[in-house]
Scaffold this motif. Structure first.
Motif, PDB file in Angstrom:
ATOM      1  N   ALA A 185       0.834  -1.206   0.000  1.00  0.00           N
ATOM      2  CA  ALA A 185       0.000   0.000   0.000  1.00  0.00           C
ATOM      3  C   ALA A 185       0.866   1.252   0.000  1.00  0.00           C
ATOM      4  CB  ALA A 185      -0.938  -0.013   1.207  1.00  0.00           C
ATOM      5  N   GLY A 186       1.917   1.247   0.805  1.00  0.00           N
ATOM      6  CA  GLY A 186       2.812   2.397   0.845  1.00  0.00           C
ATOM      7  C   GLY A 186       3.519   2.612  -0.487  1.00  0.00           C
ATOM      8  N   LEU A 187       3.984   1.529  -1.096  1.00  0.00           N
ATOM      9  CA  LEU A 187       4.634   1.640  -2.399  1.00  0.00           C
ATOM     10  C   LEU A 187       3.652   2.133  -3.461  1.00  0.00           C
ATOM     11  CD1 LEU A 187       6.657  -1.714  -2.348  1.00  0.00           C
ATOM     12  CD2 LEU A 187       7.622   0.586  -2.148  1.00  0.00           C
ATOM     13  N   ALA A 188       2.413   1.661  -3.384  1.00  0.00           N
ATOM     14  CA  ALA A 188       1.403   2.075  -4.361  1.00  0.00           C
ATOM     15  C   ALA A 188       1.122   3.570  -4.252  1.00  0.00           C
ATOM     16  CB  ALA A 188       0.112   1.277  -4.147  1.00  0.00           C
ATOM     17  N   ARG A 189       1.108   4.098  -3.017  1.00  0.00           N
ATOM     18  CA  ARG A 189       0.884   5.542  -2.846  1.00  0.00           C
ATOM     19  C   ARG A 189       2.038   6.341  -3.435  1.00  0.00           C
ATOM     20  NH1 ARG A 189      -1.443   3.713   2.090  1.00  0.00           N
ATOM     21  NH2 ARG A 189       0.554   3.915   3.191  1.00  0.00           N
ATOM     22  N   VAL A 190       3.258   5.848  -3.253  1.00  0.00           N
ATOM     23  CA  VAL A 190       4.416   6.534  -3.830  1.00  0.00           C
ATOM     24  C   VAL A 190       4.310   6.552  -5.352  1.00  0.00           C
ATOM     25  CG1 VAL A 190       6.924   6.395  -4.182  1.00  0.00           C
ATOM     26  CG2 VAL A 190       5.962   6.037  -1.901  1.00  0.00           C
ATOM     27  N   ALA A 191       3.990   5.389  -5.943  1.00  0.00           N
ATOM     28  CA  ALA A 191       3.890   5.294  -7.394  1.00  0.00           C
ATOM     29  C   ALA A 191       2.759   6.175  -7.926  1.00  0.00           C
ATOM     30  CB  ALA A 191       3.668   3.836  -7.807  1.00  0.00           C
ATOM     31  N   ALA A 192       1.624   6.171  -7.225  1.00  0.00           N
ATOM     32  CA  ALA A 192       0.481   6.969  -7.666  1.00  0.00           C
ATOM     33  C   ALA A 192       0.789   8.458  -7.610  1.00  0.00           C
ATOM     34  CB  ALA A 192      -0.744   6.655  -6.807  1.00  0.00           C
ATOM     35  N   GLY A 193       1.619   8.850  -6.665  1.00  0.00           N
ATOM     36  CA  GLY A 193       1.980  10.261  -6.520  1.00  0.00           C
ATOM     37  C   GLY A 193       3.143  10.683  -7.383  1.00  0.00           C
ATOM     38  N   GLY A 194       3.615   9.784  -8.243  1.00  0.00           N
ATOM     39  CA  GLY A 194       4.726  10.113  -9.118  1.00  0.00           C
ATOM     40  C   GLY A 194       6.069  10.118  -8.418  1.00  0.00           C
ATOM     41  N   GLY A 195       6.145   9.483  -7.255  1.00  0.00           N
ATOM     42  CA  GLY A 195       7.389   9.454  -6.494  1.00  0.00           C
ATOM     43  C   GLY A 195       8.395   8.467  -7.050  1.00  0.00           C
ATOM     44  N   ASN A 196       9.559   8.438  -6.437  1.00  0.00           N
ATOM     45  CA  ASN A 196      10.663   7.573  -6.862  1.00  0.00           C
ATOM     46  C   ASN A 196      10.495   6.203  -6.219  1.00  0.00           C
ATOM     47  OD1 ASN A 196      13.136   6.238  -7.220  1.00  0.00           O
ATOM     48  ND2 ASN A 196      14.263   8.168  -7.288  1.00  0.00           N
ATOM     49  N   LEU A 197      10.056   5.243  -7.020  1.00  0.00           N
ATOM     50  CA  LEU A 197       9.791   3.917  -6.478  1.00  0.00           C
ATOM     51  C   LEU A 197      11.095   3.229  -6.064  1.00  0.00           C
ATOM     52  CD1 LEU A 197       7.350   2.174  -5.873  1.00  0.00           C
ATOM     53  CD2 LEU A 197       7.589   1.119  -8.122  1.00  0.00           C
ATOM     54  N   SER A 198      12.171   3.473  -6.793  1.00  0.00           N
ATOM     55  CA  SER A 198      13.460   2.875  -6.424  1.00  0.00           C
ATOM     56  C   SER A 198      13.893   3.337  -5.043  1.00  0.00           C
ATOM     57  CB  SER A 198      14.530   3.231  -7.463  1.00  0.00           C
ATOM     58  OG  SER A 198      14.227   2.673  -8.715  1.00  0.00           O
ATOM     59  N   ALA A 199      13.701   4.609  -4.769  1.00  0.00           N
ATOM     60  CA  ALA A 199      14.039   5.136  -3.444  1.00  0.00           C
ATOM     61  C   ALA A 199      13.139   4.537  -2.376  1.00  0.00           C
ATOM     62  CB  ALA A 199      13.929   6.661  -3.445  1.00  0.00           C
ATOM     63  N   ALA A 200      11.870   4.314  -2.734  1.00  0.00           N
ATOM     64  CA  ALA A 200      10.941   3.709  -1.781  1.00  0.00           C
ATOM     65  C   ALA A 200      11.336   2.268  -1.471  1.00  0.00           C
ATOM     66  CB  ALA A 200       9.517   3.761  -2.339  1.00  0.00           C
ATOM     67  N   PHE A 201      11.768   1.551  -2.479  1.00  0.00           N
ATOM     68  CA  PHE A 201      12.256   0.184  -2.248  1.00  0.00           C
ATOM     69  C   PHE A 201      13.438   0.201  -1.283  1.00  0.00           C
ATOM     70  CE2 PHE A 201      10.464  -1.218  -6.550  1.00  0.00           C
ATOM     71  CZ  PHE A 201       9.464  -1.970  -5.964  1.00  0.00           C
ATOM     72  N   LYS A 202      14.338   1.131  -1.508  1.00  0.00           N
ATOM     73  CA  LYS A 202      15.521   1.226  -0.656  1.00  0.00           C
ATOM     74  C   LYS A 202      15.137   1.575   0.774  1.00  0.00           C
ATOM     75  CE  LYS A 202      20.123   3.325  -0.487  1.00  0.00           C
ATOM     76  NZ  LYS A 202      21.067   4.254  -1.174  1.00  0.00           N
ATOM     77  N   ALA A 203      14.195   2.523   0.915  1.00  0.00           N
ATOM     78  CA  ALA A 203      13.751   2.936   2.253  1.00  0.00           C
ATOM     79  C   ALA A 203      13.087   1.786   2.992  1.00  0.00           C
ATOM     80  CB  ALA A 203      12.794   4.125   2.133  1.00  0.00           C
ATOM     81  N   GLN A 204      12.376   0.930   2.263  1.00  0.00           N
ATOM     82  CA  GLN A 204      11.695  -0.211   2.865  1.00  0.00           C
ATOM     83  C   GLN A 204      12.626  -1.419   3.016  1.00  0.00           C
ATOM     84  OE1 GLN A 204       8.692  -0.432   4.075  1.00  0.00           O
ATOM     85  NE2 GLN A 204       7.514   1.262   3.236  1.00  0.00           N
ATOM     86  N   ARG A 205      13.873  -1.273   2.553  1.00  0.00           N
ATOM     87  CA  ARG A 205      14.862  -2.365   2.608  1.00  0.00           C
ATOM     88  C   ARG A 205      14.374  -3.610   1.885  1.00  0.00           C
ATOM     89  NH1 ARG A 205      17.329  -1.978   8.795  1.00  0.00           N
ATOM     90  NH2 ARG A 205      18.011   0.197   8.642  1.00  0.00           N
ATOM     91  N   ILE A 206      13.834  -3.392   0.710  1.00  0.00           N
ATOM     92  CA  ILE A 206      13.359  -4.492  -0.123  1.00  0.00           C
ATOM     93  C   ILE A 206      14.471  -4.881  -1.080  1.00  0.00           C
ATOM     94  CG2 ILE A 206      11.677  -5.188  -1.879  1.00  0.00           C
ATOM     95  CD1 ILE A 206       9.726  -3.189  -0.587  1.00  0.00           C
ATOM     96  N   TRP A 207      14.894  -6.134  -1.025  1.00  0.00           N
ATOM     97  CA  TRP A 207      16.006  -6.617  -1.854  1.00  0.00           C
ATOM     98  C   TRP A 207      15.687  -6.478  -3.335  1.00  0.00           C
ATOM     99  CZ3 TRP A 207      16.915 -11.918   1.004  1.00  0.00           C
ATOM    100  CH2 TRP A 207      17.438 -11.647   2.269  1.00  0.00           C
ATOM    101  N   ASP A 208      16.739  -6.331  -4.128  1.00  0.00           N
ATOM    102  CA  ASP A 208      16.569  -6.227  -5.581  1.00  0.00           C
ATOM    103  C   ASP A 208      15.819  -7.429  -6.139  1.00  0.00           C
ATOM    104  OD1 ASP A 208      17.973  -3.894  -5.425  1.00  0.00           O
ATOM    105  OD2 ASP A 208      19.800  -4.648  -6.343  1.00  0.00           O
ATOM    106  N   SER A 209      16.107  -8.604  -5.589  1.00  0.00           N
ATOM    107  CA  SER A 209      15.495  -9.828  -6.109  1.00  0.00           C
ATOM    108  C   SER A 209      13.984  -9.873  -5.873  1.00  0.00           C
ATOM    109  CB  SER A 209      16.153 -11.059  -5.482  1.00  0.00           C
ATOM    110  OG  SER A 209      16.012 -11.039  -4.071  1.00  0.00           O
ATOM    111  N   LYS A 210      13.477  -9.100  -4.887  1.00  0.00           N
ATOM    112  CA  LYS A 210      12.041  -9.123  -4.581  1.00  0.00           C
ATOM    113  C   LYS A 210      11.303  -7.934  -5.201  1.00  0.00           C
ATOM    114  CE  LYS A 210      10.158 -11.007  -1.241  1.00  0.00           C
ATOM    115  NZ  LYS A 210       9.488 -11.395   0.020  1.00  0.00           N
TER     116      LYS A 210
END
Length: 351
Positions: A260-285
């Motif tokens: 849900a948090g990632l979806a809000r970032v994407a919907a708002g035109g935010g940087n999804l790569s930065a959001a992945f990093k902030a959430q500590r989501i591995w590249d493989s996932k």
């Protein structure tokens, strides 16, 4: 040169070892077997000395200075050495990249370098891996996709001298549920027990244990990857094992909140790569989340989180006034099926 792990194993039998190999990827069995094949080829070619470099204790990285010194030092016990470098994240950093680049620029005649890593994506590559590819070989062990697994199992059976009909292969595929290590172990067992005749479904049923691993992590991954049939099968397995719904919901809610948090970032035109990093989501996932976000808009993910709260209330016997009583397992299944497949959203209206 870039090769599949199976291609690398075949290539090792056809000539002398190259100066360097990089074997990486998210599938541990394929990484392990390809690396073992390099080690076996080294032994067959008279390379008896082996050195291993990896991060130890509180260190975040291997001792790069010691590795570089080893490259240039003469062998103590043999004319040639196998030097192994283990990089769990496949990111050697500035210092490590420099050491590898220096090695590849002028590979010592008495050293074969084997680099193994547990992760890999397009972001992991760089000048250091390109240098290995020029003087040696790169082999990426990608995860075997569900539709590829029957072919992988059939090929594995053939390499062990076994024959199986289509129904038997499909049965083994379902039993191991994507677990390549379990599949390899079962095939090795079949090689010992088989009488040489073609395996059919009945024989497979009698000889193979159900090695599927039912756990909440795999259920959520199946839902996020859009594998609706897997969701239903895994939930049935968890229920049969006596797992309680509340024991699953903590991780379910966490993953839904993350999406849900990632979806809000994407919907708002935010940087999804930065959001992945902030959430500590591995590249493989990250591809898993990206696929899931394409299936549902941001508001729907918030609705999924609310629905998970309803499942929790049902599981604890705390349904709200006027809320129809329901089986919490059925409610959880309908929720995760909706996550996996938008067409299943209609099921939530009945939950």
């Amino acid at each position: 040169m870039e090769l599949k792990p199976e291609q690398l194993v075949a290539q090792l039998d056809s000539g002398p070892l190259r100066p360097a190999y990089l074997i990486a990827g998210p599938e541990p069995l394929r990484v392990l077997e390809a690396a073992d094949a390099v080690r076996a080829a080294a032994r067959a070619q008279g390379i008896a000395e082996r050195e291993v470099f990896e991060a130890e204790g509180n260190q975040r990285e291997p001792d790069w200075a010691a590795l570089q010194a080893s490259f240039r030092a003469p062998s103590l016990f043999a004319s040639r050495r196998l030097v192994e470098l283990w990089l769990p994240t496949a990111k050697p950093g500035k210092d490590g990249s420099a050491v590898i680049l220096d090695f590849c620029a002028d590979p010592p005649a008495d050293v074969v370098l084997l680099v193994t890593a547990g992760e890999w994506s397009n972001k992991h590559g760089g000048k250091w891996s390109e240098a290995i590819g020029r003087v040696g070989a790169i082999s990426v062990a990608w995860t075997v996709k569900p539709h590829e697994l029957p072919g992988w199992i059939e090929q594995r059976l053939r390499t062990r001298g076994l024959k199986a009909d289509r129904e038997a292969v499909q049965q083994l595929t379902e039993r191991v549920d994507g677990n390549l290590l379990a599949a390899a172990q079962e095939i090795d067992k079949l090689a010992l027990l088989s009488d040489g005749s073609q395996l059919d479904a009945a024989t497979m049923e009698s000889l193979v244990a159900d090695a599927a691993r039912f756990d909440v992590f795999r259920v959520i991954d199946a839902a996020m990857n859009g594998q609706a049939a897997q969701v239903s099968r895994m939930l049935a397995g968890l229920r049969a094992e006596g797992t309680a719904v509340p024991a699953l919901l903590g991780m379910v809610v966490k993953e839904l909140q993350t999406a849900a948090g990632l979806a809000r970032v994407a919907a708002g035109g935010g940087n999804l790569s930065a959001a992945f990093k902030a959430q500590r989501i591995w590249d493989s996932k990250q591809p898993m989340y990206q696929r899931a976000l394409k299936r549902h808009p941001a508001p729907r993910w918030d609705a999924f989180v609310s629905q998970a709260g309803r499942v929790d209330r049902l599981a604890k016997g705390r349904g709200r006034a006027g809320e129809d009583p329901a089986d919490p397992w059925l409610a959880l299944e309908r929720l995760l099926l909706a996550v996996a497949e938008p067409r299943a959203l209609r099921l939530l209206a009945r939950a």
